[in-house]
Structure formats: structure tokens, C-alpha cells
Design a protein around this motif. Structure first.
Motif, PDB file in Angstrom:
ATOM      1  N   VAL A   1       0.829  -1.208   0.000  1.00 59.61           N
ATOM      2  CA  VAL A   1       0.000   0.000   0.000  1.00 59.61           C
ATOM      3  C   VAL A   1       0.863   1.257   0.000  1.00 59.61           C
ATOM      4  O   VAL A   1       0.527   2.257  -0.646  1.00 59.61           O
ATOM      5  N   GLN A   2       1.985   1.216   0.691  1.00 56.44           N
ATOM      6  CA  GLN A   2       2.845   2.392   0.805  1.00 56.44           C
ATOM      7  C   GLN A   2       3.809   2.537  -0.362  1.00 56.44           C
ATOM      8  O   GLN A   2       4.419   3.599  -0.533  1.00 56.44           O
ATOM      9  N   SER A   3       3.909   1.530  -1.188  1.00 51.09           N
ATOM     10  CA  SER A   3       4.895   1.559  -2.273  1.00 51.09           C
ATOM     11  C   SER A   3       4.253   1.967  -3.596  1.00 51.09           C
ATOM     12  O   SER A   3       3.020   1.939  -3.748  1.00 51.09           O
ATOM     13  N   PRO A   4       5.050   2.347  -4.585  1.00 55.07           N
ATOM     14  CA  PRO A   4       4.526   2.694  -5.915  1.00 55.07           C
ATOM     15  C   PRO A   4       3.814   1.539  -6.607  1.00 55.07           C
ATOM     16  O   PRO A   4       3.077   1.756  -7.568  1.00 55.07           O
ATOM     17  N   LEU A   5       4.013   0.336  -6.124  1.00 60.09           N
ATOM     18  CA  LEU A   5       3.364  -0.831  -6.732  1.00 60.09           C
ATOM     19  C   LEU A   5       1.842  -0.753  -6.633  1.00 60.09           C
ATOM     20  O   LEU A   5       1.127  -1.344  -7.438  1.00 60.09           O
ATOM     21  N   SER A   6       1.339  -0.013  -5.635  1.00 57.18           N
ATOM     22  CA  SER A   6      -0.116   0.082  -5.455  1.00 57.18           C
ATOM     23  C   SER A   6      -0.710   1.283  -6.189  1.00 57.18           C
ATOM     24  O   SER A   6      -1.908   1.523  -6.112  1.00 57.18           O
ATOM     25  N   HIS A   7       0.106   2.043  -6.911  1.00 63.58           N
ATOM     26  CA  HIS A   7      -0.394   3.181  -7.657  1.00 63.58           C
ATOM     27  C   HIS A   7      -1.078   2.719  -8.941  1.00 63.58           C
ATOM     28  O   HIS A   7      -0.779   1.643  -9.477  1.00 63.58           O
ATOM     29  N   VAL A   8      -2.003   3.542  -9.420  1.00 60.58           N
ATOM     30  CA  VAL A   8      -2.693   3.234 -10.668  1.00 60.58           C
ATOM     31  C   VAL A   8      -1.671   3.239 -11.802  1.00 60.58           C
ATOM     32  O   VAL A   8      -0.937   4.207 -11.997  1.00 60.58           O
ATOM     33  N   LYS A   9      -1.624   2.150 -12.540  1.00 60.88           N
ATOM     34  CA  LYS A   9      -0.662   2.040 -13.638  1.00 60.88           C
ATOM     35  C   LYS A   9      -1.328   2.263 -14.996  1.00 60.88           C
ATOM     36  O   LYS A   9      -0.688   2.691 -15.946  1.00 60.88           O
ATOM     37  N   LYS A  10      -2.631   1.965 -15.084  1.00 55.65           N
ATOM     38  CA  LYS A  10      -3.313   2.088 -16.373  1.00 55.65           C
ATOM     39  C   LYS A  10      -4.731   2.601 -16.162  1.00 55.65           C
ATOM     40  O   LYS A  10      -5.432   2.142 -15.268  1.00 55.65           O
ATOM     41  N   ILE A  11      -5.133   3.574 -16.976  1.00 59.55           N
ATOM     42  CA  ILE A  11      -6.488   4.111 -16.928  1.00 59.55           C
ATOM     43  C   ILE A  11      -7.099   3.968 -18.321  1.00 59.55           C
ATOM     44  O   ILE A  11      -6.583   4.536 -19.288  1.00 59.55           O
ATOM     45  N   THR A  12      -8.163   3.214 -18.421  1.00 64.57           N
ATOM     46  CA  THR A  12      -8.830   2.984 -19.701  1.00 64.57           C
ATOM     47  C   THR A  12     -10.172   3.712 -19.713  1.00 64.57           C
ATOM     48  O   THR A  12     -10.968   3.556 -18.790  1.00 64.57           O
ATOM     49  N   ILE A  13     -10.405   4.519 -20.733  1.00 65.37           N
ATOM     50  CA  ILE A  13     -11.658   5.271 -20.861  1.00 65.37           C
ATOM     51  C   ILE A  13     -12.338   4.881 -22.166  1.00 65.37           C
ATOM     52  O   ILE A  13     -11.715   4.902 -23.230  1.00 65.37           O
ATOM     53  N   LYS A  14     -13.606   4.521 -22.062  1.00 65.68           N
ATOM     54  CA  LYS A  14     -14.367   4.086 -23.240  1.00 65.68           C
ATOM     55  C   LYS A  14     -15.664   4.886 -23.369  1.00 65.68           C
ATOM     56  O   LYS A  14     -16.247   5.285 -22.365  1.00 65.68           O
ATOM     57  N   GLY A  15     -16.097   5.097 -24.603  1.00 66.91           N
ATOM     58  CA  GLY A  15     -17.411   5.688 -24.851  1.00 66.91           C
ATOM     59  C   GLY A  15     -17.427   7.190 -25.033  1.00 66.91           C
ATOM     60  O   GLY A  15     -18.477   7.776 -25.292  1.00 66.91           O
ATOM     61  N   ASN A  16     -16.272   7.850 -24.926  1.00 69.02           N
ATOM     62  CA  ASN A  16     -16.251   9.311 -25.052  1.00 69.02           C
ATOM     63  C   ASN A  16     -16.015   9.735 -26.504  1.00 69.02           C
ATOM     64  O   ASN A  16     -15.140   9.191 -27.183  1.00 69.02           O
ATOM     65  N   GLU A  17     -16.835  10.666 -26.968  1.00 68.99           N
ATOM     66  CA  GLU A  17     -16.671  11.252 -28.299  1.00 68.99           C
ATOM     67  C   GLU A  17     -16.563  12.776 -28.198  1.00 68.99           C
ATOM     68  O   GLU A  17     -15.597  13.373 -28.667  1.00 68.99           O
ATOM     69  N   LEU A  18     -17.553  13.380 -27.560  1.00 69.42           N
ATOM     70  CA  LEU A  18     -17.505  14.837 -27.367  1.00 69.42           C
ATOM     71  C   LEU A  18     -16.437  15.220 -26.353  1.00 69.42           C
ATOM     72  O   LEU A  18     -15.720  16.202 -26.524  1.00 69.42           O
ATOM     73  N   LEU A  19     -16.343  14.444 -25.300  1.00 72.42           N
ATOM     74  CA  LEU A  19     -15.363  14.732 -24.247  1.00 72.42           C
ATOM     75  C   LEU A  19     -14.027  14.089 -24.581  1.00 72.42           C
ATOM     76  O   LEU A  19     -13.968  12.955 -25.056  1.00 72.42           O
ATOM     77  N   SER A  20     -12.954  14.820 -24.312  1.00 77.41           N
ATOM     78  CA  SER A  20     -11.630  14.247 -24.516  1.00 77.41           C
ATOM     79  C   SER A  20     -11.234  13.411 -23.297  1.00 77.41           C
ATOM     80  O   SER A  20     -11.785  13.585 -22.198  1.00 77.41           O
ATOM     81  N   THR A  21     -10.273  12.536 -23.504  1.00 78.23           N
ATOM     82  CA  THR A  21      -9.763  11.718 -22.399  1.00 78.23           C
ATOM     83  C   THR A  21      -9.177  12.603 -21.296  1.00 78.23           C
ATOM     84  O   THR A  21      -9.369  12.339 -20.106  1.00 78.23           O
ATOM     85  N   GLU A  22      -8.513  13.672 -21.704  1.00 78.23           N
ATOM     86  CA  GLU A  22      -7.902  14.578 -20.724  1.00 78.23           C
ATOM     87  C   GLU A  22      -8.958  15.254 -19.847  1.00 78.23           C
ATOM     88  O   GLU A  22      -8.768  15.427 -18.638  1.00 78.23           O
ATOM     89  N   GLU A  23     -10.089  15.628 -20.455  1.00 78.75           N
ATOM     90  CA  GLU A  23     -11.157  16.273 -19.691  1.00 78.75           C
ATOM     91  C   GLU A  23     -11.729  15.329 -18.636  1.00 78.75           C
ATOM     92  O   GLU A  23     -12.008  15.725 -17.506  1.00 78.75           O
ATOM     93  N   ILE A  24     -11.902  14.078 -19.028  1.00 78.02           N
ATOM     94  CA  ILE A  24     -12.466  13.099 -18.096  1.00 78.02           C
ATOM     95  C   ILE A  24     -11.495  12.831 -16.953  1.00 78.02           C
ATOM     96  O   ILE A  24     -11.882  12.776 -15.781  1.00 78.02           O
ATOM     97  N   LEU A  25     -10.222  12.676 -17.282  1.00 76.28           N
ATOM     98  CA  LEU A  25      -9.219  12.433 -16.245  1.00 76.28           C
ATOM     99  C   LEU A  25      -9.145  13.605 -15.269  1.00 76.28           C
ATOM    100  O   LEU A  25      -9.038  13.414 -14.057  1.00 76.28           O
ATOM    101  N   LYS A  26      -9.227  14.807 -15.804  1.00 76.49           N
ATOM    102  CA  LYS A  26      -9.187  15.992 -14.943  1.00 76.49           C
ATOM    103  C   LYS A  26     -10.377  16.011 -13.996  1.00 76.49           C
ATOM    104  O   LYS A  26     -10.262  16.374 -12.829  1.00 76.49           O
ATOM    105  N   LYS A  27     -11.538  15.600 -14.493  1.00 82.65           N
ATOM    106  CA  LYS A  27     -12.747  15.590 -13.673  1.00 82.65           C
ATOM    107  C   LYS A  27     -12.664  14.534 -12.580  1.00 82.65           C
ATOM    108  O   LYS A  27     -13.096  14.753 -11.445  1.00 82.65           O
ATOM    109  N   THR A  28     -12.107  13.366 -12.897  1.00 89.08           N
ATOM    110  CA  THR A  28     -12.038  12.272 -11.921  1.00 89.08           C
ATOM    111  C   THR A  28     -10.908  12.469 -10.915  1.00 89.08           C
ATOM    112  O   THR A  28     -10.927  11.888  -9.827  1.00 89.08           O
ATOM    113  N   LYS A  29      -9.903  13.279 -11.300  1.00 88.60           N
ATOM    114  CA  LYS A  29      -8.721  13.529 -10.462  1.00 88.60           C
ATOM    115  C   LYS A  29      -7.897  12.265 -10.237  1.00 88.60           C
ATOM    116  O   LYS A  29      -7.154  12.153  -9.251  1.00 88.60           O
ATOM    117  N   ILE A  30      -8.022  11.311 -11.159  1.00 84.94           N
ATOM    118  CA  ILE A  30      -7.196  10.108 -11.078  1.00 84.94           C
ATOM    119  C   ILE A  30      -5.950  10.316 -11.926  1.00 84.94           C
ATOM    120  O   ILE A  30      -6.020  10.811 -13.041  1.00 84.94           O
TER     121      ILE A  30
END
Length: 266
Positions: free
Chosen positions: A45-74
Motif C-alpha cells: 500500500v505504501q509503495s509505488p506498486l499500489s499506484h494506478v498504472k493504467k487508466i482505460t476510458i471508453k465511450g467518449n466522443e464529445l469529451l476528450s480523455t484529458e477532460e475526463i481524467l481531470k474531472k475524476t482527479k485520477i
């Protein structure tokens, strides 16, 4: 008593001691396993091994991937254990563009975000700029389009409110092929009808209608134009009944052509 069945106490003591020793060893092994497991979990839990390594976003056309990531703060610095699915889903659904959202954690360190955007049904013209209008009647004022859109009807003289919402609701009820045949819709209220609209079609015809019966009558548009000469353009009046008046006829000699509609369509 059968003397052969009698076991001396001094003979049983070594066996009891051995059983107790084995039980104590098992307890020790279990405790050691739990201890090292807890250490491993804490270290993970305390190490980088528990950090998110991959974020997959599906279904967005009007919204960019960057906009969604900014909104989720992930980000890839986010601990996978701190990702709150319900909170992120609720945050995404607050956006006018998003109708539904689903967040899934795929262990050990992948986050999948699936979204369903609202349908874009038209564009609203304002000062020579064009803004997408969603199925809920909301205008996306932060998504200005400078060039004239060709993939949806353009709305003129409309403002956000009940009239626009009714217009969008009516468009949503039309078959896609009919909606795609519309080039422009102008809000042209009359003293006798505050819901009057004028449409300019991609095939060159003009339609005069009222929002009150627009969807109900416009669904028959393919049947209506099949009865007209495509080389003679004019106005199709759907306000009361269905009538056609050619542009080229003089007002004093023009006669309205009544058009039959197939009531079985739509």
C-alpha cells in the motif's frame, strides 16, 4: 478391567507433550504468516506498486480523455485503494454531456471508466458561432464550433428554455433519417402561434410547422416528398393538414396541393 487396555500415566505424558508442541508450532506458523502478510500488505500500500498504472476510458466522443481524467482527479500517482467508484461516477454524471458512467477497478492497478454520452441533436447558432445542443436541452457553451456544422440541424433564433427543450424533444422523436434531412430550423413565432418554426431541408424544400404537432407530422416527410416533383421546390405546410406551395407560382395564381400522408408510418 482388562489389564491389556490400561495405559500408564507416565507413558501418556510424552504423547500429550508432543501434541501440545505440535499445536503450539501450528499457532506460531499461523501467527507468523499473518504477521508477514500484514507487513507485505502495508509495504504494498505504501509503495509505488499500489499506484494506478493504467487508466482505460471508453465511450467518449464529445469529451476528450484529458477532460475526463481531470474531472475524476485520477492519475498514475493515485493509490488504487483510494479510488472511490461511487464518488467518481457521481462526479462524472454531473457533466451535461454524460448520461451514464461506470467505474471498474481491475486488480492489481488498472481503472476502467465507461461512459455513455448524451445524444447531440442539433447546434445552436449565436453570433456566427455554433454550440452543441444535447438531448436534455442543455447547450454546451464551452464547445464552440467556428465552422458551420453539417452533421446535425442548426437552430436559429432559439434561446435556452422551454421552447428549445420542446424543439430538442421533438427532434429526438424523429427517425434518424428524417432528422439528418434537416439543414436548418428557425424559430419564427407568429401572433397566432408562439410555437411556429420554419425548416430548410437538405433536399431544397422548406417546411412550415408548429412545435405542437411537429414530431407527429414530420415523421411522414419521406412519404410527403415522394408525392412531389423534386425539380419544383416550395413550402410544405404542416401547420394544419399537409399542403405544398411551389416557390415559382405567383401568389394570385398559386394553388395549394394537398398531400396525403401514410398514417401507418412512424
Amino acid at each position: 478391567m482388562d489389564k491389556g487396555k490400561i495405559v500408564a500415566l507416565e507413558d501418556r505424558i510424552p504423547k500429550l507433550k508432543e501434541q501440545r508442541r505440535r499445536k503450539a508450532n501450528r499457532r506460531l506458523i499461523i501467527l507468523l504468516c499473518l504477521f508477514f502478510t500484514m507487513i507485505a500488505v502495508v509495504a504494498y500500500v505504501q509503495s509505488p506498486l499500489s499506484h494506478v498504472k493504467k487508466i482505460t476510458i471508453k465511450g467518449n466522443e464529445l469529451l476528450s480523455t484529458e477532460e475526463i481524467l481531470k474531472k475524476t482527479k485520477i492519475s498514475k500517482d493515485t493509490n488504487i485503494w483510494s479510488v472511490k467508484k461511487d464518488t467518481i461516477t457521481s462526479t462524472l454524471k454531473d457533466m451535461n454531456v454524460i448520461k451514464q458512467a461506470k467505474v471498474t477497478i481491475m486488480w492489481p492497478n488498472t481503472v476502467m471508466i465507461e461512459i455513455e454520452e448524451r445524444n447531440k441533436l442539433a447546434y445552436l447558432e449565436s453570433d456566427n458561432s455554433y454550440f452543441p445542443v444535447m438531448e436534455n436541452g442543455k447547450v454546451l457553451k464551452d464547445r464552440e464550433v467556428a465552422e458551420i456544422p453539417v452533421n446535425a440541424p442548426i437552430l436559429y433564433k432559439f434561446k435556452e428554455g422551454a421552447i428549445l427543450k420542446e424543439m430538442v424533444t421533438a427532434l429526438d422523436e424523429l427517425p434518424v433519417e428524417v432528422r439528418n434531412a434537416i439543414s436548418e430550423i428557425h424559430y419564427t413565432p407568429k401572433k397566432t402561434d408562439q410555437y411556429h418554426i420554419s425548416l430548410f431541408m437538405n433536399d431544397g424544400f422548406e417546411v412550415s410547422a408548429t412545435l405542437r404537432t411537429f414530431a407527429e407530422k414530420m415523421v411522414h416527410y419521406p412519404s410527403i416528398i415522394s408525392q412531389l416533383d423534386p425539380s419544383i421546390k416550395g413550402i410544405i405546410d404542416l401547420e394544419v393538414g399537409s399542403y405544398f406551395k411551389a416557390y415559382e407560382l405567383e401568389a394570385d395564381e398559386a394553388e395549394d396541393l394537398e398531400i396525403e400522408t401514410d398514417k401507418g408510418e412512424g
